[in-house]
Design a protein around this motif. Structure first.
Motif, short mmCIF file in Angstrom:
data_model
loop_
_atom_site.label_atom_id
_atom_site.label_comp_id
_atom_site.label_asym_id
_atom_site.label_seq_id
_atom_site.Cartn_x
_atom_site.Cartn_y
_atom_site.Cartn_z
N PRO A 48 34.14 47.39 44.11
CA PRO A 48 35.12 46.52 43.44
C PRO A 48 34.53 45.19 42.97
CG PRO A 48 36.11 47.52 45.38
CD PRO A 48 34.63 47.84 45.42
N ASP A 49 33.70 44.57 43.79
CA ASP A 49 33.07 43.30 43.39
C ASP A 49 32.07 43.52 42.27
OD1 ASP A 49 32.74 40.43 43.77
OD2 ASP A 49 30.74 40.93 44.52
N ASP A 50 31.30 44.60 42.34
CA ASP A 50 30.35 44.91 41.27
C ASP A 50 31.08 45.09 39.94
OD1 ASP A 50 28.24 44.91 43.13
OD2 ASP A 50 28.36 47.08 43.43
N LEU A 51 32.19 45.82 40.00
CA LEU A 51 32.97 46.05 38.79
C LEU A 51 33.54 44.75 38.25
CD1 LEU A 51 34.26 47.98 36.73
CD2 LEU A 51 36.16 48.27 38.35
N GLN A 52 34.06 43.91 39.12
CA GLN A 52 34.64 42.64 38.67
C GLN A 52 33.58 41.76 38.01
OE1 GLN A 52 37.99 41.68 38.61
NE2 GLN A 52 37.01 40.24 37.22
N LYS A 53 32.41 41.72 38.60
CA LYS A 53 31.34 40.89 38.01
C LYS A 53 30.83 41.49 36.71
CE LYS A 53 30.15 38.14 41.90
NZ LYS A 53 29.26 37.85 43.00
N ALA A 54 30.81 42.80 36.60
CA ALA A 54 30.45 43.43 35.33
C ALA A 54 31.45 43.05 34.26
CB ALA A 54 30.39 44.95 35.49
N ILE A 55 32.73 43.08 34.61
CA ILE A 55 33.78 42.71 33.66
C ILE A 55 33.69 41.23 33.29
CG2 ILE A 55 36.29 42.44 33.36
CD1 ILE A 55 36.55 45.08 35.00
N ASP A 56 33.45 40.37 34.27
CA ASP A 56 33.27 38.94 33.98
C ASP A 56 32.13 38.73 32.99
OD1 ASP A 56 35.30 38.30 35.76
OD2 ASP A 56 33.95 37.62 37.36
N LEU A 63 32.65 41.33 24.98
CA LEU A 63 32.72 42.79 24.94
C LEU A 63 34.06 43.27 25.49
CD1 LEU A 63 29.12 43.62 26.26
CD2 LEU A 63 29.92 43.64 23.89
N ASN A 64 35.11 42.52 25.23
CA ASN A 64 36.42 42.81 25.79
C ASN A 64 36.92 44.21 25.45
OD1 ASN A 64 36.69 40.19 26.93
ND2 ASN A 64 37.21 39.39 24.91
N GLU A 65 36.58 44.70 24.27
CA GLU A 65 37.06 46.02 23.85
C GLU A 65 36.41 47.16 24.63
OE1 GLU A 65 33.42 45.05 21.58
OE2 GLU A 65 35.27 43.93 21.91
N GLU A 66 35.36 46.86 25.39
CA GLU A 66 34.66 47.88 26.15
C GLU A 66 35.06 47.92 27.63
OE1 GLU A 66 30.42 47.84 25.43
OE2 GLU A 66 30.76 47.14 23.39
N VAL A 67 35.93 46.98 28.05
CA VAL A 67 36.31 46.89 29.45
C VAL A 67 37.02 48.16 29.93
CG1 VAL A 67 37.80 45.67 31.10
CG2 VAL A 67 36.35 44.37 29.52
N TRP A 82 39.71 53.66 47.66
CA TRP A 82 41.01 53.00 47.60
C TRP A 82 40.89 51.51 47.30
CZ3 TRP A 82 42.35 49.06 50.86
CH2 TRP A 82 41.58 48.89 52.02
N LYS A 83 39.79 50.86 47.71
CA LYS A 83 39.63 49.44 47.41
C LYS A 83 39.45 49.22 45.91
CE LYS A 83 37.91 47.81 51.78
NZ LYS A 83 36.97 46.96 52.47
N LEU A 84 38.76 50.11 45.27
CA LEU A 84 38.58 50.02 43.83
C LEU A 84 39.90 50.30 43.12
CD1 LEU A 84 36.81 49.80 41.28
CD2 LEU A 84 36.36 52.24 41.53
N LEU A 85 40.61 51.33 43.55
CA LEU A 85 41.85 51.73 42.90
C LEU A 85 42.97 50.73 43.12
CD1 LEU A 85 41.73 55.53 43.79
CD2 LEU A 85 41.01 54.42 41.66
N SER A 86 42.90 49.92 44.17
CA SER A 86 43.97 48.96 44.47
C SER A 86 43.81 47.65 43.70
CB SER A 86 44.05 48.69 45.95
OG SER A 86 42.91 47.97 46.39
N ASN A 87 42.66 47.44 43.07
CA ASN A 87 42.45 46.18 42.31
C ASN A 87 43.13 46.20 40.99
OD1 ASN A 87 41.04 44.86 44.26
ND2 ASN A 87 39.05 45.48 43.51
#
Length: 87
Positions: A48-56, A63-67, A82-87
């Motif tokens: 979840p943190d890796d994904l959030q930082k990738a999105i940031d 690159l908003n259209e690729e999120v 479940w931690k990823l899916l709950s974010n």
């Protein structure tokens, strides 16, 4: 062997991502965090943190259209996290 590249292990890749993010090198941070977020073997609690930082990083690179694509790929590769899916 010439021309063969090795993918760094998860710990090394995360350190590279953290360093790039701290230095505001958004492209390198995005590339590393993306790999972590979509790789099936990444530690589940870290995804979840890796994904959030990738999105940031993506947003800073405009690159908003690729999120959505990254979100879908990450969820597809971690359907039971479940931690990823709950974010």
């Amino acid at each position: 062997m010439v021309g063969v590249t090795q993918t760094p292990d998860e710990s090394t890749l995360r350190k590279q991502a953290e360093t790039a993010f701290a230095r505001q090198n958004w492209k390198q941070a995005y590339d590393a965090y993306r790999q972590l977020a979509i790789h099936r073997d990444t530690t589940a609690t870290k995804v979840p943190d890796d994904l959030q930082k990738a999105i940031d990083s993506m947003r800073r690179l405009n690159l908003n259209e690729e999120v959505d694509g990254l979100l879908k790929e990450s969820v597809a590769n971690h359907p039971n996290n479940w931690k990823l899916l709950s974010n």
